[in-house]
Design an enzyme around this catalytic site. Structure first.
Site, PDB file in Angstrom:
ATOM      1  CG  ASP A  49      -1.548   1.291   1.545  1.00 37.07           C
ATOM      2  OD1 ASP A  49      -2.337   1.704   0.689  1.00 37.07           O
ATOM      3  OD2 ASP A  49      -1.286   1.896   2.594  1.00 37.07           O
ATOM      4  CE  LYS A  50       0.137   7.157  -2.967  1.00 35.94           C
ATOM      5  NZ  LYS A  50       0.198   8.264  -1.983  1.00 35.94           N
ATOM      6  CB  THR A  51      -1.239   6.637   1.746  1.00 38.13           C
ATOM      7  OG1 THR A  51      -1.548   6.850   0.376  1.00 38.13           O
ATOM      8  CG2 THR A  51      -1.189   7.947   2.475  1.00 38.13           C
ATOM      9  N   GLY A 197      -5.108   3.799  -3.634  1.00 43.08           N
ATOM     10  CA  GLY A 197      -6.356   4.433  -4.007  1.00 43.08           C
ATOM     11  C   GLY A 197      -6.095   5.805  -4.611  1.00 43.08           C
ATOM     12  CG  ASP A 247      -4.381  -0.844   3.332  1.00 46.75           C
ATOM     13  OD1 ASP A 247      -4.729  -0.703   2.153  1.00 46.75           O
ATOM     14  OD2 ASP A 247      -3.665  -0.031   3.944  1.00 46.75           O
TER      15      ASP A 247
HETATM   16  P1  ADP Z   1      -4.249   4.503  -0.096  1.00 45.94           P
HETATM   17  O1  ADP Z   1      -4.578   3.253  -0.836  1.00 45.94           O
HETATM   18  O2  ADP Z   1      -3.131   5.242  -0.759  1.00 45.94           O
HETATM   19  O3  ADP Z   1      -3.984   4.263   1.380  1.00 45.94           O
HETATM   20  P2  ADP Z   1      -7.028   5.330   0.297  1.00 45.94           P
HETATM   21  O4  ADP Z   1      -7.719   4.169  -0.315  1.00 45.94           O
HETATM   22  O5  ADP Z   1      -7.067   5.466   1.766  1.00 45.94           O
HETATM   23  O6  ADP Z   1      -5.511   5.469  -0.235  1.00 45.94           O
HETATM   24  O7  ADP Z   1      -7.640   6.654  -0.312  1.00 45.94           O
HETATM   25  C1  ADP Z   1      -7.748   6.790  -1.692  1.00 45.94           C
HETATM   26  C2  ADP Z   1      -8.232   8.150  -2.062  1.00 45.94           C
HETATM   27  O8  ADP Z   1      -9.532   8.383  -1.532  1.00 45.94           O
HETATM   28  C3  ADP Z   1      -7.372   9.279  -1.524  1.00 45.94           C
HETATM   29  O9  ADP Z   1      -6.259   9.539  -2.328  1.00 45.94           O
HETATM   30  C4  ADP Z   1      -8.390  10.415  -1.538  1.00 45.94           C
HETATM   31  O10 ADP Z   1      -8.491  10.939  -2.843  1.00 45.94           O
HETATM   32  C5  ADP Z   1      -9.683   9.741  -1.169  1.00 45.94           C
HETATM   33  N1  ADP Z   1      -9.964   9.799   0.277  1.00 45.94           N
HETATM   34  C6  ADP Z   1      -9.917   8.800   1.170  1.00 45.94           C
HETATM   35  N2  ADP Z   1     -10.233   9.213   2.409  1.00 45.94           N
HETATM   36  C7  ADP Z   1     -10.447  10.548   2.312  1.00 45.94           C
HETATM   37  C8  ADP Z   1     -10.792  11.574   3.245  1.00 45.94           C
HETATM   38  N3  ADP Z   1     -10.959  11.350   4.549  1.00 45.94           N
HETATM   39  N4  ADP Z   1     -10.927  12.820   2.751  1.00 45.94           N
HETATM   40  C9  ADP Z   1     -10.764  13.078   1.457  1.00 45.94           C
HETATM   41  N5  ADP Z   1     -10.441  12.170   0.536  1.00 45.94           N
HETATM   42  C10 ADP Z   1     -10.287  10.922   0.941  1.00 45.94           C
HETATM   43 MG    MG Z   2      -2.847   3.410   3.358  1.00 47.51          MG
END
Ligand code: ADP
Ligand code: MG
Length: 353
Positions: A49-51, A197, A247
């Site tokens: 996962d990235k973030t 995401g 995740d």
């Molecule tokens: P990742 O896979 O990188 O952990 P997420 O699936 O958590 O990312 O989120 C994917 C995308 O959904 C984010 O890049 C954002 O655009 C949007 N997103 C998720 N949660 C929020 C939030 N609380 N506020 C605004 N946008 C959100």
């Molecule tokens: Mg993440």
């Protein structure tokens, strides 16, 4: 009778388990599922996962851009923070932090709703507010006069009554050891993929920077699990590394689920192994150490069983014809010796750590 007492055999595996668990803990790995840990040697593909996993999830709010005629930056931030105070996401934390920094009083939100992988919606101050990623705009065919397309960090848009009001940009940093972790995995012949995401641009940038084998962008939370399944159906033995609530299903589906310690409790609860120091480098260490642990178990079983294979026939008098006999006293010594050998061999695992 003395010889066949299976002391060593009974100790061969548990001793390795005890020692490897304690070494793993020192290395920053909390093992919740032993089988998954020992299976780490079978991993052919690892999904990151990235973030929050490869990046720190710092999400410093960089820019607040107002796109509507009558809006202002503080008002945009105030409305967004009203919604985001209910979210655990790094984006949410970044927005709320900035609002507090600017001494903005954060209003209450009603009818709050989380759209997985998309963003949030709800009512703030009597207005219908949405804070979403670019994928939502694409899906709804909402176009903006000015877009944040050129920005290579994460971007979220604020919609008031379904009209675009502005956007926020965030910067995040890679974890220091992320590149090293990827390199080690590559050398071990394990394929690595980025799963996020976030949008294509950000995904590609991170993947290129770390020279990863590939990336999957715009993946909605429920799709993360399906991506893992698809790889498994192709015969891959898949490890998943993640930190977020979104995740968790993928962590459960993966053959080896690895959670980042700084992540959410849900991810930690679902994973087989937790990276206590949130250090990607520990993942590479985990796979190599899992392999060493398994080999040690097999070795120890051979030590324990091998001695019986030789000593039992000897004690039973197989070489009696040549006047070679194993006395019960010698048998007792040998039996203790085999236990000691197994114990020492297990301790040697420390040299592999
Ligand atoms: P990742 O896979 O990188 O952990 P997420 O699936 O958590 O990312 O989120 C994917 C995308 O959904 C984010 O890049 C954002 O655009 C949007 N997103 C998720 N949660 C929020 C939030 N609380 N506020 C605004 N946008 C959100
Ligand atoms: Mg993440």
């Amino acid at each position: 009778m003395v010889i066949s007492c299976p002391h060593a055999l009974g100790l061969a595996v548990p001793l390795v388990v005890a020692i490897s668990t304690s070494i793993a803990a020192q290395k920053g790995l909390l093992i919740r599922n032993r089988t998954a840990f020992e299976n780490a040697r079978l991993i052919t593909t690892i999904i990151f996962d990235k973030t929050g996993t490869l990046t720190k999830g710092a999400h410093e709010l960089q820019e607040v851009k107002v796109l509507s005629q009558d809006g202002d930056e503080k008002e945009l931030l105030r409305l967004a923070a009203g919604l985001e105070q209910h979210s655990e996401h790094y984006i949410a934390a970044g927005i709320v932090r900035k609002a507090k920094e600017l001494n903005i009083t954060i209003p209450q939100a009603e009818n709050f709703n989380y759209l997985p992988g998309i963003g949030l919606e709800g009512r703030v101050g009597g207005k219908e507010i949405k804070v979403t990623g670019p994928n939502y705009l694409k899906e709804k065919n909402i176009s903006t006069a000015e877009t944040a397309e050129d920005f290579t960090g994460t971007v979220v848009y604020v919609l008031i009554e379904n009209e675009i009001a502005g956007y926020f940009t965030f910067s995040d940093q890679l974890r220091e050891s992320a590149a090293e972790a990827i390199q080690t995995l590559k050398k071990a012949g394990i394929k690595n993929l980025l799963l996020t995401g976030d949008n294509e641009k950000v995904a590609k940038q991170v993947s290129d920077e770390l020279s990863m084998d590939g990336y999957l962008a715009n993946v909605l939370p429920h799709e993360k699990l399906e991506k893992i399944k698809a790889l498994q159906e192709k015969g891959e033995f898949v490890a998943m590394t993640g930190d977020g609530v979104n995740d968790a299903p993928a962590l459960a589906q993966a053959d080896v689920g690895i959670a980042v310690g700084s992540g959410t409790d849900v991810a930690a609860e679902t994973a087989d192994i937790i990276l206590v120091n949130s250090d990607p480098k520990d993942i590479a260490g985990l796979i190599l150490f899992g392999k060493a642990t398994y080999n040690k178990m097999i070795q120890n079983l051979w030590w324990a069983a091998g001695y019986n294979i030789l000593a039992i026939p000897l004690a039973a008098g197989i070489l009696h014809k040549w006047n070679i006999m194993l006395t019960p006293a010698a048998g007792a010594v040998l039996m203790s010796l085999s236990t000691i050998v197994v114990a020492i061999n297990a301790r040697l695992l420390k040299t592999k750590a």
